[in-house]
Design an enzyme around this catalytic site. Sequence first.
Site, PDB file in Angstrom:
ATOM      1  N   ALA A  75       2.291   2.861   2.336  1.00 37.36           N
ATOM      2  CA  ALA A  75       3.401   2.679   3.260  1.00 37.36           C
ATOM      3  C   ALA A  75       4.626   1.835   2.557  1.00 37.36           C
ATOM      4  CB  ALA A  75       3.085   2.074   4.563  1.00 37.36           C
TER       5      ALA A  75
ATOM      6  N   LYS B 166       0.637 -10.123  -0.304  1.00 35.39           N
ATOM      7  CA  LYS B 166      -0.155 -11.503  -0.179  1.00 35.39           C
ATOM      8  C   LYS B 166      -1.042 -11.778  -1.286  1.00 35.39           C
ATOM      9  CE  LYS B 166      -3.471 -10.494   3.604  1.00 35.39           C
ATOM     10  NZ  LYS B 166      -3.960 -10.953   4.744  1.00 35.39           N
TER      11      LYS B 166
ATOM     12  N   HIS C 253     -16.238   3.761  11.152  1.00 34.05           N
ATOM     13  CA  HIS C 253     -16.660   4.885  10.255  1.00 34.05           C
ATOM     14  C   HIS C 253     -18.184   5.165  10.352  1.00 34.05           C
ATOM     15  CE1 HIS C 253     -17.195   7.555   6.743  1.00 34.05           C
ATOM     16  NE2 HIS C 253     -15.629   7.729   6.612  1.00 34.05           N
TER      17      HIS C 253
ATOM     18  N   GLY D 154       0.742  -1.302   0.025  1.00 35.49           N
ATOM     19  CA  GLY D 154       0.119  -0.060   0.152  1.00 35.49           C
ATOM     20  C   GLY D 154       0.839   1.298  -0.179  1.00 35.49           C
TER      21      GLY D 154
ATOM     22  N   GLU E  51     -13.376  17.270   6.128  1.00 38.13           N
ATOM     23  CA  GLU E  51     -13.927  16.084   6.670  1.00 38.13           C
ATOM     24  C   GLU E  51     -14.069  16.539   8.163  1.00 38.13           C
ATOM     25  OE1 GLU E  51     -11.500  12.691   5.588  1.00 38.13           O
ATOM     26  OE2 GLU E  51     -11.982  13.209   3.205  1.00 38.13           O
TER      27      GLU E  51
ATOM     28  N   GLN F 221     -10.883   6.984  -0.150  1.00 41.83           N
ATOM     29  CA  GLN F 221     -11.644   7.792  -0.934  1.00 41.83           C
ATOM     30  C   GLN F 221     -11.591   9.495  -0.525  1.00 41.83           C
ATOM     31  OE1 GLN F 221     -15.922   6.713  -0.116  1.00 41.83           O
ATOM     32  NE2 GLN F 221     -15.840   5.041  -1.261  1.00 41.83           N
ATOM     33  N   GLY F 222     -11.616   9.775   0.562  1.00 43.69           N
ATOM     34  CA  GLY F 222     -11.568  11.416   1.086  1.00 43.69           C
ATOM     35  C   GLY F 222     -10.529  12.344   0.689  1.00 43.69           C
TER      36      GLY F 222
ATOM     37  N   TRP G 133      -8.648   1.783  -1.644  1.00 48.20           N
ATOM     38  CA  TRP G 133      -9.982   2.009  -1.403  1.00 48.20           C
ATOM     39  C   TRP G 133     -10.070   3.526  -0.995  1.00 48.20           C
ATOM     40  CZ3 TRP G 133     -13.506  -2.641   0.415  1.00 48.20           C
ATOM     41  CH2 TRP G 133     -12.996  -3.836  -0.562  1.00 48.20           C
TER      42      TRP G 133
ATOM     43  N   ARG H 138      -8.424   8.599  15.247  1.00 44.34           N
ATOM     44  CA  ARG H 138      -7.673   9.211  14.361  1.00 44.34           C
ATOM     45  C   ARG H 138      -8.607  10.206  13.565  1.00 44.34           C
ATOM     46  NH1 ARG H 138      -7.796   8.230   8.511  1.00 44.34           N
ATOM     47  NH2 ARG H 138      -9.403   6.624   8.861  1.00 44.34           N
TER      48      ARG H 138
ATOM     49  N   SER I 153      -4.323   9.251   7.777  1.00 44.20           N
ATOM     50  CA  SER I 153      -3.491   8.189   7.902  1.00 44.20           C
ATOM     51  C   SER I 153      -2.534   7.962   6.475  1.00 44.20           C
ATOM     52  CB  SER I 153      -4.543   6.667   7.940  1.00 44.20           C
ATOM     53  OG  SER I 153      -5.718   7.051   7.201  1.00 44.20           O
TER      54      SER I 153
ATOM     55  N   ARG J  48     -15.290  11.246  14.475  1.00 47.36           N
ATOM     56  CA  ARG J  48     -16.058   9.865  13.933  1.00 47.36           C
ATOM     57  C   ARG J  48     -16.372   9.196  15.231  1.00 47.36           C
ATOM     58  NH1 ARG J  48     -12.034   7.861   9.262  1.00 47.36           N
ATOM     59  NH2 ARG J  48     -12.719   9.728   7.842  1.00 47.36           N
TER      60      ARG J  48
ATOM     61  N   HIS K 204     -13.353   0.388  10.555  1.00 53.02           N
ATOM     62  CA  HIS K 204     -12.874   1.058   9.461  1.00 53.02           C
ATOM     63  C   HIS K 204     -11.047   1.215   9.537  1.00 53.02           C
ATOM     64  CE1 HIS K 204     -12.606   4.078   6.315  1.00 53.02           C
ATOM     65  NE2 HIS K 204     -11.963   4.772   6.902  1.00 53.02           N
TER      66      HIS K 204
HETATM   67  P1  FAD Z   1      -2.617  -0.960   2.963  1.00 53.52           P
HETATM   68  O1  FAD Z   1      -2.757  -0.134   1.882  1.00 53.52           O
HETATM   69  O2  FAD Z   1      -3.735  -1.630   3.516  1.00 53.52           O
HETATM   70  O3  FAD Z   1      -1.577  -2.152   2.380  1.00 53.52           O
HETATM   71  C1  FAD Z   1      -1.323  -3.494   3.008  1.00 53.52           C
HETATM   72  C2  FAD Z   1      -0.586  -4.275   2.261  1.00 53.52           C
HETATM   73  O4  FAD Z   1      -0.082  -5.241   3.030  1.00 53.52           O
HETATM   74  C3  FAD Z   1      -1.213  -4.795   1.337  1.00 53.52           C
HETATM   75  O5  FAD Z   1      -0.585  -4.842   0.004  1.00 53.52           O
HETATM   76  C4  FAD Z   1      -1.741  -6.299   1.576  1.00 53.52           C
HETATM   77  O6  FAD Z   1      -1.941  -7.279   0.660  1.00 53.52           O
HETATM   78  C5  FAD Z   1      -0.398  -6.435   2.513  1.00 53.52           C
HETATM   79  N1  FAD Z   1      -0.260  -7.456   3.426  1.00 53.52           N
HETATM   80  C6  FAD Z   1      -1.160  -7.812   4.494  1.00 53.52           C
HETATM   81  N2  FAD Z   1      -0.605  -8.965   5.055  1.00 53.52           N
HETATM   82  C7  FAD Z   1       0.082  -9.507   4.481  1.00 53.52           C
HETATM   83  C8  FAD Z   1       0.940 -10.637   4.694  1.00 53.52           C
HETATM   84  N3  FAD Z   1       0.941 -11.399   5.827  1.00 53.52           N
HETATM   85  N4  FAD Z   1       2.010 -10.981   3.558  1.00 53.52           N
HETATM   86  C9  FAD Z   1       2.245 -10.108   2.703  1.00 53.52           C
HETATM   87  N5  FAD Z   1       1.533  -8.936   2.437  1.00 53.52           N
HETATM   88  C10 FAD Z   1       0.592  -8.805   3.143  1.00 53.52           C
HETATM   89  N6  FAD Z   1      -7.183   7.230   5.007  1.00 53.52           N
HETATM   90  C11 FAD Z   1      -6.963   8.487   4.587  1.00 53.52           C
HETATM   91  O7  FAD Z   1      -5.854   9.187   4.959  1.00 53.52           O
HETATM   92  N7  FAD Z   1      -7.765   9.100   3.793  1.00 53.52           N
HETATM   93  C12 FAD Z   1      -8.820   8.552   3.193  1.00 53.52           C
HETATM   94  O8  FAD Z   1      -9.455   9.148   2.399  1.00 53.52           O
HETATM   95  C13 FAD Z   1      -9.091   7.037   3.386  1.00 53.52           C
HETATM   96  N8  FAD Z   1     -10.224   6.614   2.998  1.00 53.52           N
HETATM   97  C14 FAD Z   1     -10.275   5.158   3.237  1.00 53.52           C
HETATM   98  C15 FAD Z   1     -11.474   4.492   2.779  1.00 53.52           C
HETATM   99  C16 FAD Z   1     -11.639   3.083   2.711  1.00 53.52           C
HETATM  100  C17 FAD Z   1     -12.597   2.320   2.414  1.00 53.52           C
HETATM  101  C18 FAD Z   1     -10.537   2.559   3.757  1.00 53.52           C
HETATM  102  C19 FAD Z   1     -10.882   0.997   4.002  1.00 53.52           C
HETATM  103  C20 FAD Z   1      -9.677   3.181   4.622  1.00 53.52           C
HETATM  104  C21 FAD Z   1      -9.373   4.342   4.130  1.00 53.52           C
HETATM  105  N9  FAD Z   1      -8.429   5.112   4.762  1.00 53.52           N
HETATM  106  C22 FAD Z   1      -8.156   6.566   4.555  1.00 53.52           C
HETATM  107  C23 FAD Z   1      -7.439   4.460   5.656  1.00 53.52           C
HETATM  108  C24 FAD Z   1      -6.250   4.287   4.740  1.00 53.52           C
HETATM  109  O9  FAD Z   1      -6.788   3.940   3.385  1.00 53.52           O
HETATM  110  C25 FAD Z   1      -5.314   3.162   5.236  1.00 53.52           C
HETATM  111  O10 FAD Z   1      -5.179   3.398   6.646  1.00 53.52           O
HETATM  112  C26 FAD Z   1      -3.879   3.328   4.541  1.00 53.52           C
HETATM  113  O11 FAD Z   1      -4.410   2.957   3.291  1.00 53.52           O
HETATM  114  C27 FAD Z   1      -3.080   2.049   4.825  1.00 53.52           C
HETATM  115  O12 FAD Z   1      -2.006   2.042   4.175  1.00 53.52           O
HETATM  116  P2  FAD Z   1      -0.973   0.845   4.323  1.00 53.52           P
HETATM  117  O13 FAD Z   1       0.235   1.076   3.235  1.00 53.52           O
HETATM  118  O14 FAD Z   1      -0.604   0.998   5.775  1.00 53.52           O
HETATM  119  O15 FAD Z   1      -1.847  -0.433   4.247  1.00 53.52           O
HETATM  120  C1  SIN Z   2     -13.498   9.011   4.039  1.00 54.74           C
HETATM  121  O1  SIN Z   2     -13.359   9.126   2.739  1.00 54.74           O
HETATM  122  O2  SIN Z   2     -14.265   9.244   4.825  1.00 54.74           O
HETATM  123  C2  SIN Z   2     -12.358   8.256   4.676  1.00 54.74           C
HETATM  124  C3  SIN Z   2     -11.335   9.179   5.087  1.00 54.74           C
HETATM  125  C4  SIN Z   2     -10.473   8.466   6.159  1.00 54.74           C
HETATM  126  O3  SIN Z   2     -10.538   7.394   6.564  1.00 54.74           O
HETATM  127  O4  SIN Z   2      -9.543   9.071   6.541  1.00 54.74           O
END
Ligand code: FAD
Ligand code: SIN
Length: 541
Positions: free
Chosen positions: A14, A33, A239, A12, A116, A45-46, A43, A381, A386, A285, A346
């Site tokens: 990060a 994975k 959420h 993702g 927001e 959005q905001g 996913w 949060r 995030s 929230r 969420h």
């Molecule tokens: P992720 O993007 O979830 O990536 C995790 C990765 O780890 C994936 O590739 C997955 O396959 C991999 N993985 C997991 N376990 C394993 C394993 N055991 N072995 C190998 N790979 C693994 N935040 C905001 O700031 N603004 C927004 O607008 C917002 N909207 C959101 C809307 C939705 C619907 C959701 C669900 C969340 C939203 N968030 C938002 C939160 C934000 O999207 C997440 O917190 C952020 O994207 C997390 O990023 P990440 O890189 O930590 O993890």
């Molecule tokens: C949203 O678009 O409402 C999600 C934003 C977030 O989780 O930070």
Amino acid sequence: MRSYDFIVIGSGIAGLSFALRAATHGSVVIATKRSAEQGSTSWAQGGIACVQSQEDSFDIHVADTLEAGAGLCDEAVVRTIVTEAPAAMETLMDYGVVFDKRMDEEGHEELDLGREGGHSKRRILHSKDTTGREVENKLLALVKAHPGITLLEQHFAVDLITTAKLGLAGPNRCVGVYVLDQAAGLVRTLRSDRIVLCTGGCGRVYQYTTNPDIATGDGVAMAWRAGAEIANMEFIQFHPTCLYHAKRKSFLISEAVRGEGGVLIDHEGNEFMQKYDRRKSLAPRDIVARAIDREIKRTGKPCVYLDITHKPREFIAERFPNIYETCLELGIDAAVEPIPVVPAAHYQCGGVLTDVNGATSIGGLWAVGEVGCTGLHGANRLASNSLLEGAVVATRAVKDVITKCPMESPTVTVAVPEWQSGNVTDVDELVVIYHNWDEIRRLMWDYVSIVRTGKRLIRAATRLRNLQREVQEFYWNFKITTELLELRNLVEVATLIVESATRRKESRGLHYTLDYPDRNDEHWRHNTVLVKRMEPKPEGP
Ligand code: FAD
Ligand code: SIN
């Protein structure tokens, strides 16, 4: 066994941000994975919170974050991340991410800033209502084209390899990872002194969630088993506005809809948020989700509604095309009728305890993004903080890794054993795994969600203990599969949430218990930190 300078687990915001920066220093492998784009980032959005306008300031963004965090944020961490946000956004734009723009009064182009809940100013950079998809696609394209980055899709990280688990003396260090290569059906050993968990959150531990399937808390579970400190797992963010529809689960209606004037109403069309908070539908929230929970219980109806019908159709379709189209496909015309919504799990505000550089309590191991707990979010949060945290902390983490483990001098030279499969057979009854999976998610929703009590937590803990025994038996006796590994992690993470919630004898932010309905700063203004006692044992069933 394969060795790399950096191992990144997860793809993702990060993981990809970390990998792109780390690749200028050495070889990088990303193990992920499923297919790489599957994760919460895609996913989102905001958008991403970042001070940009003249009316805004770092101090106001910091104050909004601290207010939402209900007394548990680490102010120094908040300030660092907020002030480094503009540089992180510049980097994303350099990577090709396009945020929406608009014309100011003098006809100059400027970023179109959204708003927001909990934000007192407009400061959300966004790409329509699919900001995450834009970020993921652009970063992933760069990663795929990079000669120094190896991307292993369908590779499931099973467990971290640590010196403590190997029975070696001295401070615990992470020295590798076992990953299940799903296509080959075998466990590979990846070796490095620099390992970064970027595995996202754990929304799938609840029956109703906005999260994608991958969000099974694998990173927290792995770090826990490795002996890392895990903090604040009681603070699961719900959420307020997940679409309520029989045919579409886990579809978010962005908080940005409320930011543009959308109002929460009950089944009779009455607004209700004024009863709960002066900021009404734009309160943080935790407050909005609890208010909806109360309204649903009060009215006996299955959902409440989000009304944006006062805006012209053209505005809704242009600003929120994904939400508008998805609702329309399901027979809901957001331009003329309110959208049915319910709260859903969420975001994981706690996680693997780290500093602002993502460094964990175990040498050689960093955690970045939703899997980590830097102190930015505290007990709740602030929206859109995030993605920001993922981008800023990834950059800091690369510098920290290089400083602590310089490229020219490998810090650990230990023999890492290959995975031992033992005398295992194929899982004979998949139905048991699915049953246990459903049971965990249902019991977490019923006993450990928006409103908690001590009695319900005890019930949850008892059931989880039994499930944990059963899952452990499966793990030792059968060939590992992704389903089994995710179940093992889910039960582990559910147990950590229940244990953390049981310890906190107050209500604060996202943790609300009827037994202790008030916040108690005198005794409870501190993190809940859990650590597993480590016993050396052989790896693998
Ligand atoms: P992720 O993007 O979830 O990536 C995790 C990765 O780890 C994936 O590739 C997955 O396959 C991999 N993985 C997991 N376990 C394993 C394993 N055991 N072995 C190998 N790979 C693994 N935040 C905001 O700031 N603004 C927004 O607008 C917002 N909207 C959101 C809307 C939705 C619907 C959701 C669900 C969340 C939203 N968030 C938002 C939160 C934000 O999207 C997440 O917190 C952020 O994207 C997390 O990023 P990440 O890189 O930590 O993890
Ligand atoms: C949203 O678009 O409402 C999600 C934003 C977030 O989780 O930070």
